[in-house]
Enzyme design. Structure first.
Site, PDB file in Angstrom:
ATOM      1  N   HIS A 138      -0.021   7.812   3.878  1.00 52.69           N
ATOM      2  CA  HIS A 138       0.760   7.203   4.952  1.00 52.69           C
ATOM      3  C   HIS A 138       2.232   7.594   4.925  1.00 52.69           C
ATOM      4  O   HIS A 138       3.005   7.122   5.753  1.00 52.69           O
ATOM      5  CB  HIS A 138       0.622   5.689   4.873  1.00 52.69           C
ATOM      6  CG  HIS A 138      -0.803   5.227   4.783  1.00 52.69           C
ATOM      7  ND1 HIS A 138      -1.697   5.382   5.817  1.00 52.69           N
ATOM      8  CD2 HIS A 138      -1.487   4.652   3.759  1.00 52.69           C
ATOM      9  CE1 HIS A 138      -2.877   4.906   5.447  1.00 52.69           C
ATOM     10  NE2 HIS A 138      -2.779   4.465   4.203  1.00 52.69           N
TER      11      HIS A 138
ATOM     12  N   GLY B  19      -4.591   1.481   8.011  1.00 53.47           N
ATOM     13  CA  GLY B  19      -5.577   0.714   8.756  1.00 53.47           C
ATOM     14  C   GLY B  19      -5.224  -0.759   8.776  1.00 53.47           C
ATOM     15  O   GLY B  19      -5.419  -1.455   9.777  1.00 53.47           O
TER      16      GLY B  19
ATOM     17  N   ASP C  69       0.839  -1.202   0.000  1.00 53.91           N
ATOM     18  CA  ASP C  69       0.000   0.000   0.000  1.00 53.91           C
ATOM     19  C   ASP C  69       0.871   1.248   0.000  1.00 53.91           C
ATOM     20  O   ASP C  69       1.318   1.710   1.042  1.00 53.91           O
ATOM     21  CB  ASP C  69      -0.924  -0.006   1.221  1.00 53.91           C
ATOM     22  CG  ASP C  69      -1.951   1.123   1.173  1.00 53.91           C
ATOM     23  OD1 ASP C  69      -1.823   2.013   0.315  1.00 53.91           O
ATOM     24  OD2 ASP C  69      -2.874   1.103   2.002  1.00 53.91           O
TER      25      ASP C  69
ATOM     26  N   ILE D 194      -0.867   9.066   8.499  1.00 55.75           N
ATOM     27  CA  ILE D 194      -1.444   8.118   9.452  1.00 55.75           C
ATOM     28  C   ILE D 194      -0.943   6.707   9.174  1.00 55.75           C
ATOM     29  O   ILE D 194      -0.472   6.390   8.080  1.00 55.75           O
ATOM     30  CB  ILE D 194      -2.981   8.140   9.409  1.00 55.75           C
ATOM     31  CG1 ILE D 194      -3.502   7.732   8.017  1.00 55.75           C
ATOM     32  CG2 ILE D 194      -3.509   9.511   9.811  1.00 55.75           C
ATOM     33  CD1 ILE D 194      -5.021   7.616   7.930  1.00 55.75           C
TER      34      ILE D 194
END
Length: 287
Positions: free
Chosen positions: A196, A214, A191, A211
């Site tokens: 991110h 997830g 990803d 962040i």
């Protein structure tokens, strides 16, 4: 452009080939923090191929979430800046192998309209099979929250009811630390979303800094169950499901609250420093 509901629901791909080796298995384990303590022999079994000790490499069950990274039923026109993971639910038909050649079949399981200012939920299902035998390895149900794509006129109801955790005090709580650079390592498992890694992109998306993925948090919750109720045995996992409720920032400590009832482990996760719950309705089914 608004989501074209009938067209999206008809999307599917079948028999897309993928493969992995012990390198990808170990990289994923490092990405979710395994091996942070270099003397923790139980965790080293997930990040060390064991040439000297002759102990076989173990595979974190949630490696399944990246083993066919990019598998998709087809393109869906979404506002990518506003897209985040919503839920993940993986059923393990067999333990994840250290090396494999597989195929992936992907379909759209559902698209739900939360409203023009409230976004949409897109559910995709991917079935991963051993390429030689055709036997199922895992079934992955992934839900994406497209915060900028509501109001397309699709169904508003029909999503599965979330798992309810017990109302009693947790049977056990564990703290799991994350590193400031953890998202930069985890992204090497597939990803590469700049949300991110790129501070400017993260700011445009409404976050103070990049962040944690997830799906990295998802893997961390798997670690929590592994180290508590599964005795670091990845073959014990039959299912692992979560609903994401808030992002984690790299460097924060995640506290998992766990409840065990028979072979079902319920859990939630929170960041005490910000008084925010980051994972809700967690459910692991063990053998």
């Amino acid at each position: 452009m608004p989501i074209k509901y009938p067209e999206v629901m008809s999307l599917k791909t079948e028999g897309v080939p993928y493969a992995w080796s012990d390198r990808e298995v170990m990289l994923y384990a490092l990405g979710i923090g395994m091996g942070n303590d270099p003397l923790n022999e139980k965790e080293l079994l997930f990040v060390n191929e064991g040439y000297f000790t002759k102990k076989p490499l173990k595979v974190v069950p949630t490696f399944a979430s990246v083993c066919t990274w990019g598998a998709s039923p087809g393109p869906i026109d979404l506002n990518r800046v506003m897209v985040v993971d919503a839920e993940r639910d993986i059923i393990f038909h067999q333990p994840m192998p250290v090396t494999a050649k597989v195929t992936a079949d992907s379909t759209v399981a559902g698209v739900f309209d939360k409203g023009k200012e409230k976004g949409a939920v897109v559910q995709r299902q991917t079935v991963v099979k051993d390429a030689a035998s055709g036997e199922k390895l895992v079934t992955i149900l992934s839900s994406t929250f497209a915060r900028g794509d509501g109001g397309f006129g699709g169904p508003t109801e029909g999503q599965p009811e979330p798992h309810q955790v017990p109302t009693r005090a947790p049977d056990l709580s564990v703290d799991i630390t994350t590193r400031p650079d953890q998202a930069l390592l985890y992204r090497l498992s597939g990803d590469r979303n700049p949300l991110h890694s790129d501070p400017e992109f993260a700011s445009r998306a409404g976050f103070k800094m990049p962040i944690l993925h997830g799906m990295c948090t998802y893997g961390i919750t798997c670690r929590g169950v592994l180290q508590t109720y599964a005795d670091y045995d990845p073959t014990a996992f039959r299912r692992h499901a979560v609903r994401f409720s808030s992002p984690v920032y790299p460097g924060e400590t995640i506290t998992m609250d766990l409840w065990k009832d028979g072979n079902v482990v319920s859990f939630e996760a929170r960041v005490k420093a910000r008084n925010v719950t980051v994972v809700k309705n967690g459910r692991t089914e063990l053998a």
